[in-house]
Design a protein around this motif. Structure first.
Motif, PDB file in Angstrom:
ATOM      1  N   VAL A  46     -39.122 -29.834 101.649  1.00 38.55           N
ATOM      2  CA  VAL A  46     -38.360 -28.705 101.008  1.00 38.55           C
ATOM      3  C   VAL A  46     -38.975 -27.942 100.060  1.00 38.55           C
ATOM      4  CG1 VAL A  46     -37.055 -30.308  99.347  1.00 38.55           C
ATOM      5  CG2 VAL A  46     -35.927 -28.348 100.012  1.00 38.55           C
ATOM      6  N   VAL A  47     -38.627 -26.788  99.651  1.00 39.55           N
ATOM      7  CA  VAL A  47     -39.409 -25.853  99.011  1.00 39.55           C
ATOM      8  C   VAL A  47     -38.357 -25.063  98.270  1.00 39.55           C
ATOM      9  CG1 VAL A  47     -41.046 -24.070  98.381  1.00 39.55           C
ATOM     10  CG2 VAL A  47     -41.541 -25.697 100.182  1.00 39.55           C
ATOM     11  N   VAL A  48     -38.166 -25.252  97.100  1.00 44.36           N
ATOM     12  CA  VAL A  48     -37.248 -24.353  96.083  1.00 44.36           C
ATOM     13  C   VAL A  48     -38.220 -23.221  95.105  1.00 44.36           C
ATOM     14  CG1 VAL A  48     -35.375 -24.398  94.198  1.00 44.36           C
ATOM     15  CG2 VAL A  48     -35.732 -26.443  96.071  1.00 44.36           C
ATOM     16  N   VAL A  49     -37.454 -21.993  95.397  1.00 42.65           N
ATOM     17  CA  VAL A  49     -38.048 -20.840  94.636  1.00 42.65           C
ATOM     18  C   VAL A  49     -37.210 -20.655  93.619  1.00 42.65           C
ATOM     19  CG1 VAL A  49     -38.990 -18.606  94.821  1.00 42.65           C
ATOM     20  CG2 VAL A  49     -39.323 -20.107  96.766  1.00 42.65           C
ATOM     21  N   ALA A  50     -37.789 -20.319  92.317  1.00 45.58           N
ATOM     22  CA  ALA A  50     -36.786 -20.309  91.096  1.00 45.58           C
ATOM     23  C   ALA A  50     -37.668 -19.104  90.247  1.00 45.58           C
ATOM     24  CB  ALA A  50     -36.662 -21.389  90.287  1.00 45.58           C
ATOM     25  N   ARG A  51     -36.824 -18.399  89.564  1.00 46.97           N
ATOM     26  CA  ARG A  51     -37.564 -17.562  88.514  1.00 46.97           C
ATOM     27  C   ARG A  51     -37.602 -18.167  87.269  1.00 46.97           C
ATOM     28  NH1 ARG A  51     -35.164 -12.958  89.904  1.00 46.97           N
ATOM     29  NH2 ARG A  51     -36.877 -12.382  91.204  1.00 46.97           N
ATOM     30  N   TYR A  52     -38.832 -18.345  86.487  1.00 45.24           N
ATOM     31  CA  TYR A  52     -38.846 -19.005  85.265  1.00 45.24           C
ATOM     32  C   TYR A  52     -38.891 -17.950  84.156  1.00 45.24           C
ATOM     33  CZ  TYR A  52     -43.964 -18.258  85.553  1.00 45.24           C
ATOM     34  OH  TYR A  52     -45.144 -17.653  85.831  1.00 45.24           O
ATOM     35  N   SER A  53     -38.881 -16.998  84.180  1.00 41.63           N
ATOM     36  CA  SER A  53     -38.965 -15.839  83.028  1.00 41.63           C
ATOM     37  C   SER A  53     -38.042 -16.217  81.860  1.00 41.63           C
ATOM     38  CB  SER A  53     -38.472 -14.510  83.691  1.00 41.63           C
ATOM     39  OG  SER A  53     -38.702 -13.393  82.345  1.00 41.63           O
ATOM     40  N   GLY A  54     -38.845 -16.296  81.002  1.00 37.62           N
ATOM     41  CA  GLY A  54     -38.206 -16.648  79.493  1.00 37.62           C
ATOM     42  C   GLY A  54     -38.278 -18.054  79.228  1.00 37.62           C
ATOM     43  N   LEU A  55     -38.846 -18.819  79.958  1.00 34.24           N
ATOM     44  CA  LEU A  55     -39.094 -20.537  79.528  1.00 34.24           C
ATOM     45  C   LEU A  55     -40.186 -20.516  78.763  1.00 34.24           C
ATOM     46  CD1 LEU A  55     -38.408 -22.516  82.947  1.00 34.24           C
ATOM     47  CD2 LEU A  55     -36.669 -22.335  80.889  1.00 34.24           C
ATOM     48  N   ASN A  56     -40.229 -21.264  77.696  1.00 34.87           N
ATOM     49  CA  ASN A  56     -41.392 -21.479  76.967  1.00 34.87           C
ATOM     50  C   ASN A  56     -42.192 -22.792  77.325  1.00 34.87           C
ATOM     51  OD1 ASN A  56     -39.960 -24.049  76.016  1.00 34.87           O
ATOM     52  ND2 ASN A  56     -39.096 -22.768  74.203  1.00 34.87           N
ATOM     53  N   VAL A  57     -43.223 -22.877  76.797  1.00 31.85           N
ATOM     54  CA  VAL A  57     -43.994 -24.122  77.198  1.00 31.85           C
ATOM     55  C   VAL A  57     -43.626 -25.389  77.303  1.00 31.85           C
ATOM     56  CG1 VAL A  57     -46.337 -25.195  76.854  1.00 31.85           C
ATOM     57  CG2 VAL A  57     -46.097 -22.772  76.790  1.00 31.85           C
ATOM     58  N   ALA A  58     -42.750 -25.819  76.232  1.00 24.41           N
ATOM     59  CA  ALA A  58     -42.084 -26.971  76.141  1.00 24.41           C
ATOM     60  C   ALA A  58     -41.096 -27.177  77.354  1.00 24.41           C
ATOM     61  CB  ALA A  58     -41.453 -27.121  74.875  1.00 24.41           C
ATOM     62  N   GLN A  59     -40.226 -26.418  77.682  1.00 27.75           N
ATOM     63  CA  GLN A  59     -39.198 -26.433  78.586  1.00 27.75           C
ATOM     64  C   GLN A  59     -40.032 -26.509  79.988  1.00 27.75           C
ATOM     65  OE1 GLN A  59     -37.225 -22.558  77.804  1.00 27.75           O
ATOM     66  NE2 GLN A  59     -35.676 -23.526  76.823  1.00 27.75           N
ATOM     67  N   MET A  60     -41.242 -25.720  80.111  1.00 33.35           N
ATOM     68  CA  MET A  60     -41.967 -26.036  81.617  1.00 33.35           C
ATOM     69  C   MET A  60     -42.412 -27.256  81.683  1.00 33.35           C
ATOM     70  SD  MET A  60     -41.885 -23.683  83.664  1.00 33.35           S
ATOM     71  CE  MET A  60     -43.420 -23.617  84.686  1.00 33.35           C
ATOM     72  N   GLN A  61     -42.966 -27.671  80.544  1.00 37.31           N
ATOM     73  CA  GLN A  61     -43.216 -29.171  80.692  1.00 37.31           C
ATOM     74  C   GLN A  61     -42.422 -30.165  80.836  1.00 37.31           C
ATOM     75  OE1 GLN A  61     -45.598 -29.451  76.839  1.00 37.31           O
ATOM     76  NE2 GLN A  61     -47.587 -28.851  77.598  1.00 37.31           N
ATOM     77  N   ALA A  62     -41.166 -30.054  80.085  1.00 32.40           N
ATOM     78  CA  ALA A  62     -40.125 -30.911  80.385  1.00 32.40           C
ATOM     79  C   ALA A  62     -39.549 -30.700  82.146  1.00 32.40           C
ATOM     80  CB  ALA A  62     -38.881 -30.568  79.732  1.00 32.40           C
ATOM     81  N   LEU A  63     -39.418 -29.378  82.368  1.00 29.84           N
ATOM     82  CA  LEU A  63     -39.330 -29.419  84.100  1.00 29.84           C
ATOM     83  C   LEU A  63     -40.291 -30.061  84.934  1.00 29.84           C
ATOM     84  CD1 LEU A  63     -37.706 -28.218  86.482  1.00 29.84           C
ATOM     85  CD2 LEU A  63     -39.366 -26.166  86.109  1.00 29.84           C
ATOM     86  N   ARG A  64     -41.791 -30.040  84.758  1.00 30.15           N
ATOM     87  CA  ARG A  64     -42.595 -30.633  85.360  1.00 30.15           C
ATOM     88  C   ARG A  64     -42.475 -32.104  85.267  1.00 30.15           C
ATOM     89  NH1 ARG A  64     -47.048 -26.979  86.680  1.00 30.15           N
ATOM     90  NH2 ARG A  64     -46.715 -25.096  85.606  1.00 30.15           N
ATOM     91  N   LYS A  65     -42.167 -32.465  84.217  1.00 33.50           N
ATOM     92  CA  LYS A  65     -41.914 -33.957  83.686  1.00 33.50           C
ATOM     93  C   LYS A  65     -40.901 -34.480  84.541  1.00 33.50           C
ATOM     94  CE  LYS A  65     -41.660 -37.450  80.168  1.00 33.50           C
ATOM     95  NZ  LYS A  65     -41.514 -37.855  78.518  1.00 33.50           N
ATOM     96  N   GLN A  66     -39.647 -34.063  84.627  1.00 28.73           N
ATOM     97  CA  GLN A  66     -38.307 -34.291  85.356  1.00 28.73           C
ATOM     98  C   GLN A  66     -38.803 -34.258  86.935  1.00 28.73           C
ATOM     99  OE1 GLN A  66     -35.137 -31.953  84.147  1.00 28.73           O
ATOM    100  NE2 GLN A  66     -35.490 -32.492  82.059  1.00 28.73           N
ATOM    101  N   MET A  67     -39.492 -33.422  87.287  1.00 28.61           N
ATOM    102  CA  MET A  67     -39.727 -33.358  88.616  1.00 28.61           C
ATOM    103  C   MET A  67     -40.964 -34.190  89.119  1.00 28.61           C
ATOM    104  SD  MET A  67     -38.694 -30.601  90.557  1.00 28.61           S
ATOM    105  CE  MET A  67     -37.943 -29.141  90.498  1.00 28.61           C
ATOM    106  N   ARG A  68     -41.698 -34.693  88.436  1.00 34.37           N
ATOM    107  CA  ARG A  68     -42.691 -35.774  88.457  1.00 34.37           C
ATOM    108  C   ARG A  68     -42.039 -37.036  88.647  1.00 34.37           C
ATOM    109  NH1 ARG A  68     -45.871 -35.703  84.165  1.00 34.37           N
ATOM    110  NH2 ARG A  68     -46.281 -33.307  84.360  1.00 34.37           N
ATOM    111  N   ALA A  69     -41.041 -37.250  87.809  1.00 41.64           N
ATOM    112  CA  ALA A  69     -40.232 -38.322  87.716  1.00 41.64           C
ATOM    113  C   ALA A  69     -39.358 -38.621  88.969  1.00 41.64           C
ATOM    114  CB  ALA A  69     -39.335 -38.623  86.476  1.00 41.64           C
TER     115      ALA A  69
END
Length: 171
Positions: free
Chosen positions: A22-45
């Motif tokens: 599965v591949v999900v495409v999303a628009r991330y405009s406006g996310l700051n670095v901390a939010q992107m890192q949180a997203l990456r961490k949740q995905m990795r988990a």
């Protein structure tokens, strides 16, 4: 990014589109670095990954794969989230989008099937593969457990009767 790096990026993206379920495409405009890192961490988990790639390179990489339908979603600042578990990436993406309104899910693909936003949300509500496996094992083990309880129950009842008679004589 020089031509060699672009070829390597396209090859790795094509491998992602060929191997993941599965591949999900999303628009991330406006996310700051901390939010992107949180997203990456949740995905990795959850066993998924997030990647930000140039739209042009993604469009080249999906050619010749089953995920060609996502090329039309690749406009503006987009990211791709992917996983081998069909529910891991959608589940995390939908949960993160609820908390952060700046992450907008555009769609995705599962095998040859193009997914719209509603399909991704319905995938997110399904239990994961590990949860399904645990339920299946529980269902398989339940009859054996009940059978073992039934075989020991008569002996237990007989022991209680003998104990009651023994206590009656002592009284």
């Amino acid at each position: 990014m020089d031509r060699g790096e672009k070829k390597q990026c396209v090859a790795s993206l094509a491998d992602v589109f060929k191997t993941t379920s599965v591949v999900v495409v999303a628009r991330y405009s406006g996310l700051n670095v901390a939010q992107m890192q949180a997203l990456r961490k949740q995905m990795r988990a959850a066993g998924a990954q997030v990647q930000v790639a140039k739209n042009r390179l993604v469009k080249i990489a999906v050619q010749g794969t089953e995920a060609t339908s996502i090329s039309e979603l690749m406009r503006g600042p987009t990211l791709i989230a992917y996983s081998n578990d069909p529910v891991a990436a959608p589940k995390v993406a939908v949960a993160f989008a609820k908390d952060n309104d700046k992450l907008v899910i555009l769609g995705g693909v599962m095998g040859t099937t193009a997914l719209n936003i509603d399909a991704i949300r319905s995938l997110a509500t399904l239990p994961s593969l590990d949860e399904l496996r645990a339920k299946l094992i529980g269902l398989i083990q339940a009859p054996a457990t009940k059978l073992a309880q039934l075989t020991t129950a008569p002996a237990t009842k007989l022991a209680r009767v003998f104990a009651a008679y023994g206590g009656k004589d002592a009284a």
